[in-house]
Scaffold this motif. Sequence first.
Motif, PDB file in Angstrom:
ATOM      1  N   ARG A  91      -2.869  -0.210   6.264  1.00 58.40           N
ATOM      2  CA  ARG A  91      -2.582   1.111   5.706  1.00 58.40           C
ATOM      3  C   ARG A  91      -2.465   2.094   6.855  1.00 58.40           C
ATOM      4  O   ARG A  91      -2.818   1.786   7.996  1.00 58.40           O
ATOM      5  CB  ARG A  91      -3.679   1.547   4.731  1.00 58.40           C
ATOM      6  CG  ARG A  91      -5.058   1.683   5.335  1.00 58.40           C
ATOM      7  CD  ARG A  91      -6.116   1.963   4.266  1.00 58.40           C
ATOM      8  NE  ARG A  91      -7.459   1.962   4.814  1.00 58.40           N
ATOM      9  CZ  ARG A  91      -8.088   3.019   5.305  1.00 58.40           C
ATOM     10  NH1 ARG A  91      -7.494   4.197   5.310  1.00 58.40           N
ATOM     11  NH2 ARG A  91      -9.313   2.917   5.782  1.00 58.40           N
TER      12      ARG A  91
ATOM     13  N   CYS B 111      -6.879  -2.646   4.965  1.00 57.86           N
ATOM     14  CA  CYS B 111      -7.111  -2.416   3.544  1.00 57.86           C
ATOM     15  C   CYS B 111      -8.288  -3.272   3.104  1.00 57.86           C
ATOM     16  O   CYS B 111      -8.706  -4.189   3.816  1.00 57.86           O
ATOM     17  CB  CYS B 111      -5.856  -2.774   2.742  1.00 57.86           C
ATOM     18  SG  CYS B 111      -4.541  -1.530   2.875  1.00 57.86           S
TER      19      CYS B 111
ATOM     20  N   GLU C 195      -4.039   0.937  -2.579  1.00 56.99           N
ATOM     21  CA  GLU C 195      -3.758  -0.482  -2.393  1.00 56.99           C
ATOM     22  C   GLU C 195      -3.278  -1.052  -3.719  1.00 56.99           C
ATOM     23  O   GLU C 195      -3.945  -0.885  -4.744  1.00 56.99           O
ATOM     24  CB  GLU C 195      -5.004  -1.226  -1.944  1.00 56.99           C
ATOM     25  CG  GLU C 195      -5.565  -0.771  -0.615  1.00 56.99           C
ATOM     26  CD  GLU C 195      -6.749  -1.610  -0.172  1.00 56.99           C
ATOM     27  OE1 GLU C 195      -6.894  -2.767  -0.644  1.00 56.99           O
ATOM     28  OE2 GLU C 195      -7.555  -1.110   0.636  1.00 56.99           O
TER      29      GLU C 195
ATOM     30  N   ALA D 186       0.850  -1.189   0.000  1.00 59.57           N
ATOM     31  CA  ALA D 186       0.000   0.000   0.000  1.00 59.57           C
ATOM     32  C   ALA D 186       0.884   1.237   0.000  1.00 59.57           C
ATOM     33  O   ALA D 186       1.871   1.300   0.732  1.00 59.57           O
ATOM     34  CB  ALA D 186      -0.919   0.015   1.218  1.00 59.57           C
TER      35      ALA D 186
END
Length: 196
Positions: free
Chosen positions: A125, A118, A134, A82
């Motif tokens: 994240r 995520c 992502e 990410a």
Amino acid sequence: MELDIDDLTPRERSRIVKSAVTPRPIAWISTVDEEGADNLAPFSSYNYVSSSRPVVLFNSPTGDAGGLKDTARNALVTGEFAVNVVTEPHLEQMDHTSAPVPANESEFDLASVRRAECRRIDAPRVADAAVTMECTLYDSISIHDRLMVLGVVQYFHVAAEVLTDDEIDMTKLETVGRLGGPYYTVATPGTFKRRF
């Protein structure tokens, strides 16, 4: 000053390039390893290569002994990462996550960064990031002492406070960039606007 690259040391070449190619955007990349340990690290060699079907890239040193940084290794092994956009309120935390720590220690915990889940990938994240992308691994390419890691963006998280009429408003997104040496900069739109 006129300089032939063959007359310079690797450090001198690197310093010139890193000072000339500025400001460099910073990808604050979160990953997870195969054991489930998370990792968070900044990379200032980062950009996008496709926008209609978004693909982003970051470059990671391969290391003197040929070893990859945890972030790049995790992205290759799991196929996911990410990209969290760094803004001014998180500058100090971001810088703190560049400290060397053992692979099984989380930089989220080290720098007191809040995690969030995520939607499409297993890596966490940065909960308070203005924008997170992502990504799944597209490819990787070795170039001299760097590994270029490319990821296809699968999902966006965008904070409401940086939006105007459902679009990111650059007057509200104070992104942090890297300059040469130990310096950072914060993006502030100038008065001149693109006309063409």
